[in-house]
Scaffold this active site. Structure first.
Site, PDB file in Angstrom:
ATOM      1  N   LYS A 139      -6.841   3.232  -7.983  1.00  0.00           N
ATOM      2  CA  LYS A 139      -6.376   4.140  -6.921  1.00  0.00           C
ATOM      3  C   LYS A 139      -4.892   3.885  -6.673  1.00  0.00           C
ATOM      4  O   LYS A 139      -4.524   3.105  -5.795  1.00  0.00           O
ATOM      5  CB  LYS A 139      -7.194   3.913  -5.650  1.00  0.00           C
ATOM      6  CG  LYS A 139      -6.721   4.715  -4.445  1.00  0.00           C
ATOM      7  CD  LYS A 139      -7.710   4.678  -3.292  1.00  0.00           C
ATOM      8  CE  LYS A 139      -7.145   5.361  -2.064  1.00  0.00           C
ATOM      9  NZ  LYS A 139      -8.124   5.607  -1.015  1.00  0.00           N
TER      10      LYS A 139
ATOM     11  N   ARG B 154      -4.524   7.971  14.279  1.00  0.00           N
ATOM     12  CA  ARG B 154      -4.860   9.342  13.849  1.00  0.00           C
ATOM     13  C   ARG B 154      -5.476  10.132  15.012  1.00  0.00           C
ATOM     14  O   ARG B 154      -5.187  11.303  15.197  1.00  0.00           O
ATOM     15  CB  ARG B 154      -5.859   9.313  12.691  1.00  0.00           C
ATOM     16  CG  ARG B 154      -5.440   8.456  11.510  1.00  0.00           C
ATOM     17  CD  ARG B 154      -4.768   9.257  10.417  1.00  0.00           C
ATOM     18  NE  ARG B 154      -4.585   8.420   9.254  1.00  0.00           N
ATOM     19  CZ  ARG B 154      -3.509   7.638   9.027  1.00  0.00           C
ATOM     20  NH1 ARG B 154      -2.494   7.634   9.870  1.00  0.00           N
ATOM     21  NH2 ARG B 154      -3.436   6.893   7.935  1.00  0.00           N
TER      22      ARG B 154
ATOM     23  N   SER C 106      -8.504  10.306  -4.233  1.00  0.00           N
ATOM     24  CA  SER C 106      -9.194   9.459  -3.259  1.00  0.00           C
ATOM     25  C   SER C 106      -8.367   9.544  -1.988  1.00  0.00           C
ATOM     26  O   SER C 106      -7.796   8.555  -1.536  1.00  0.00           O
ATOM     27  CB  SER C 106      -9.292   8.017  -3.765  1.00  0.00           C
ATOM     28  OG  SER C 106      -9.859   7.191  -2.765  1.00  0.00           O
TER      29      SER C 106
ATOM     30  N   GLU D 124      -6.616  -0.764  -5.551  1.00  0.00           N
ATOM     31  CA  GLU D 124      -5.635   0.127  -4.923  1.00  0.00           C
ATOM     32  C   GLU D 124      -4.295  -0.581  -4.686  1.00  0.00           C
ATOM     33  O   GLU D 124      -4.095  -1.235  -3.672  1.00  0.00           O
ATOM     34  CB  GLU D 124      -6.158   0.654  -3.579  1.00  0.00           C
ATOM     35  CG  GLU D 124      -5.174   1.599  -2.900  1.00  0.00           C
ATOM     36  CD  GLU D 124      -5.646   2.128  -1.549  1.00  0.00           C
ATOM     37  OE1 GLU D 124      -6.679   1.659  -1.034  1.00  0.00           O
ATOM     38  OE2 GLU D 124      -4.970   3.000  -0.995  1.00  0.00           O
TER      39      GLU D 124
ATOM     40  N   LYS E 212     -13.471  -1.191  -2.021  1.00  0.00           N
ATOM     41  CA  LYS E 212     -12.054  -0.873  -2.176  1.00  0.00           C
ATOM     42  C   LYS E 212     -11.193  -1.943  -1.523  1.00  0.00           C
ATOM     43  O   LYS E 212     -11.538  -2.455  -0.455  1.00  0.00           O
ATOM     44  CB  LYS E 212     -11.747   0.475  -1.533  1.00  0.00           C
ATOM     45  CG  LYS E 212     -10.409   1.019  -1.934  1.00  0.00           C
ATOM     46  CD  LYS E 212      -9.774   1.845  -0.856  1.00  0.00           C
ATOM     47  CE  LYS E 212      -9.195   0.958   0.225  1.00  0.00           C
ATOM     48  NZ  LYS E 212      -8.379   1.693   1.194  1.00  0.00           N
TER      49      LYS E 212
ATOM     50  N   GLY F 242      -1.015   8.938   0.484  1.00  0.00           N
ATOM     51  CA  GLY F 242       0.124   8.123   0.905  1.00  0.00           C
ATOM     52  C   GLY F 242       1.166   8.779   1.792  1.00  0.00           C
ATOM     53  O   GLY F 242       2.307   8.326   1.808  1.00  0.00           O
ATOM     54  N   GLY F 243       0.812   9.849   2.490  1.00  0.00           N
ATOM     55  CA  GLY F 243       1.800  10.507   3.351  1.00  0.00           C
ATOM     56  C   GLY F 243       2.223  11.872   2.805  1.00  0.00           C
ATOM     57  O   GLY F 243       2.975  12.604   3.444  1.00  0.00           O
TER      58      GLY F 243
ATOM     59  N   THR G 272      -5.700   2.037  12.619  1.00  0.00           N
ATOM     60  CA  THR G 272      -5.266   3.273  11.946  1.00  0.00           C
ATOM     61  C   THR G 272      -5.996   4.493  12.502  1.00  0.00           C
ATOM     62  O   THR G 272      -5.374   5.526  12.762  1.00  0.00           O
ATOM     63  CB  THR G 272      -5.498   3.159  10.422  1.00  0.00           C
ATOM     64  OG1 THR G 272      -4.871   1.969   9.959  1.00  0.00           O
ATOM     65  CG2 THR G 272      -4.940   4.348   9.684  1.00  0.00           C
TER      66      THR G 272
ATOM     67  N   ASP H  95     -11.964   5.293   5.487  1.00  0.00           N
ATOM     68  CA  ASP H  95     -12.095   3.859   5.784  1.00  0.00           C
ATOM     69  C   ASP H  95     -10.955   3.346   6.655  1.00  0.00           C
ATOM     70  O   ASP H  95     -10.586   2.170   6.586  1.00  0.00           O
ATOM     71  CB  ASP H  95     -12.113   3.059   4.470  1.00  0.00           C
ATOM     72  CG  ASP H  95     -10.846   3.255   3.640  1.00  0.00           C
ATOM     73  OD1 ASP H  95     -10.341   4.394   3.596  1.00  0.00           O
ATOM     74  OD2 ASP H  95     -10.355   2.283   3.040  1.00  0.00           O
TER      75      ASP H  95
HETATM   76  C1  5MM Z   1      -3.232   4.471   1.472  1.00  0.00           C
HETATM   77  O1  5MM Z   1      -4.334   4.642   2.296  1.00  0.00           O
HETATM   78  C2  5MM Z   1      -5.560   4.927   1.651  1.00  0.00           C
HETATM   79  C3  5MM Z   1      -5.626   6.362   1.209  1.00  0.00           C
HETATM   80  O2  5MM Z   1      -5.365   7.203   2.305  1.00  0.00           O
HETATM   81  P1  5MM Z   1      -4.201   8.293   2.230  1.00  0.00           P
HETATM   82  O3  5MM Z   1      -4.657   9.263   1.166  1.00  0.00           O
HETATM   83  O4  5MM Z   1      -4.186   8.860   3.612  1.00  0.00           O
HETATM   84  O5  5MM Z   1      -2.921   7.601   1.857  1.00  0.00           O
HETATM   85  C4  5MM Z   1      -6.695   4.623   2.624  1.00  0.00           C
HETATM   86  O6  5MM Z   1      -7.922   4.501   1.942  1.00  0.00           O
HETATM   87  C5  5MM Z   1      -6.412   3.363   3.383  1.00  0.00           C
HETATM   88  O7  5MM Z   1      -6.504   2.268   2.508  1.00  0.00           O
HETATM   89  C6  5MM Z   1      -7.415   3.270   4.519  1.00  0.00           C
HETATM   90  O8  5MM Z   1      -7.183   4.350   5.400  1.00  0.00           O
HETATM   91  C7  5MM Z   1      -7.334   1.959   5.287  1.00  0.00           C
HETATM   92  O9  5MM Z   1      -6.049   1.832   5.801  1.00  0.00           O
HETATM   93  P2  5MM Z   1      -5.769   0.751   6.931  1.00  0.00           P
HETATM   94  O10 5MM Z   1      -4.250   0.861   7.124  1.00  0.00           O
HETATM   95  O11 5MM Z   1      -6.489   1.189   8.124  1.00  0.00           O
HETATM   96  O12 5MM Z   1      -6.200  -0.588   6.411  1.00  0.00           O
END
Ligand code: 5MM
Length: 343
Positions: free
Chosen positions: A220, A34, A294, A178, A137, A267-268, A30, A25
């Protein structure tokens, strides 16, 4: 079917003790970041091609029970003209939708953030449901510093998450809540545990005040880890057993057992790190919730690198995604080991 029956059916389809969620998502900014990292131009068409390629992976539904989509994707089709939410549902993967509208600074709380998107949410949810989404979410983001999150940051963000979750449940859409505690910073694992505990405590207090049914939502959260610039990280980071112990200790103190599943964000963390940490969490005894994933980056990174925007790389990219999904499924049973990576 009543709204509660619908929510229960969605939870039953998503929480089965062996599968997790694919976070696909990424918002427009973002996904552009990527794609840029692998030299792919970011357009609506390249997003469509990439995400339909991911969801066409044969066998993905054996390891993934839900996919979080971006609004743009909900209205797109795969190469055969099948709407992407239907493509997911046909693979036994419940389609969901990110409904927050991004974040900005929280006035009155320097350093803290707040997420937008509550206005008109109920009506938007009705539209997303008509397009096939069964869960939603919403992410609140908490930067960590010696003074953040502030007390105001904790209460305001929790309030947003709870208001969003209550609206979702009233519309028959399962909310994923989340609260992301950012990994950026030089804080140690103790400080990260302290922050996560304050965040989760405040979130569940707000969920209670807003009458959110805990059995019909998913959490989450971040795992409890040292900050990305912490000394212990540059020397290899915290071992999975330590991440697991801290994370589980903080969760036990704050998250009611009524919540059916905790699906961590990555989260990185690197793909292998996120799998090893989930595995360690599931090797510790007596968690009252399902402990699952997730992940966005930790599931997609190897697939995105393999794909490079070329249709001829689809099979390799899908194999890379399936591998990470399978390893995380094994981690949910505590059956993953690093040796599998070299198979
Ligand atoms: C923290 O980001 C969520 C989980 O992804 P990671 O496992 O890569 O940390 C992810 O679902 C995030 O909420 C979405 O990518 C939307 O992020 P943006 O920054 O585009 O709103």
């Amino acid at each position: 079917m009543s709204v509660v029956d619908e929510l229960q059916a969605t939870i039953a389809d998503m929480v089965d003790g062996r599968r997790g969620i694919l976070a696909a998502d990424e918002s427009t900014g973002t996904i552009a970041k990527r794609f840029e990292a692998v030299g792919v131009e970011s357009t609506e068409e390249s997003h469509r091609a990439y995400r339909s390629m991911l969801l066409s992976t044969g066998g993905l539904g054996d390891y993934v029970s839900g996919v979080i989509l971006f609004e743009e994707t909900l209205g797109q089709t795969d190469d055969t003209g099948t709407p992407i939410p239907q493509l997911a549902a046909g693979a036994n993967i419940v389609p969901g939708i990110k409904v927050d509208k991004g974040k900005g600074p929280l006035a009155g709380a320097p350093g803290d953030m707040i997420t937008y998107g509550l206005d008109g949410l109920a009506e938007r949810l009705d539209g997303y449901r008509a397009q096939g989404a069964r869960f939603a979410k919403w992410r609140e983001v908490y930067p960590v510093s010696p003074g953040n999150p502030t007390r105001l940051g904790l209460t305001a963000n929790a309030e947003m998450l709870a208001r969003y979750a209550a609206v979702c449940q009233s519309r028959g859409v399962v909310p994923i809540v989340e609260p992301e505690v950012m990994m950026d910073g030089d804080h140690d694992i103790e400080r990260d545990a302290e922050v996560n505990e304050c965040v989760w405590h405040e979130v569940f207090h707000a969920l209670h005040r807003h009458g959110v049914i805990l059995e019909l939502m998913l959490l989450k959260p971040s795992m409890v880890t040292p900050g990305s610039e912490c000394v212990s990280r540059s020397s290899g980071g915290a071992p999975p057993e330590q991440v697991a112990e801290y994370t589980l200790r903080s969760l036990r103190r704050t998250v009611p057992a009524a919540v059916p599943s905790i699906n961590f964000l990555s989260g990185g963390q690197g793909p292998e790190e996120a799998t090893a940490n989930l595995n360690a969490l599931n090797q510790l005894w007596h968690a009252p919730w399902q402990l699952s994933f997730s992940y966005g980056r930790a599931l997609q990174e190897p697939a995105l690198k393999a794909w490079e925007g070329r249709a001829e790389n689809a099979a390799t990219a899908q194999a890379a995604l399936l591998k990470r999904a399978r390893f995380n499924h094994l981690a949910m049973r505590g059956e993953y080991s690093e040796g599998l990576e070299r198979e």
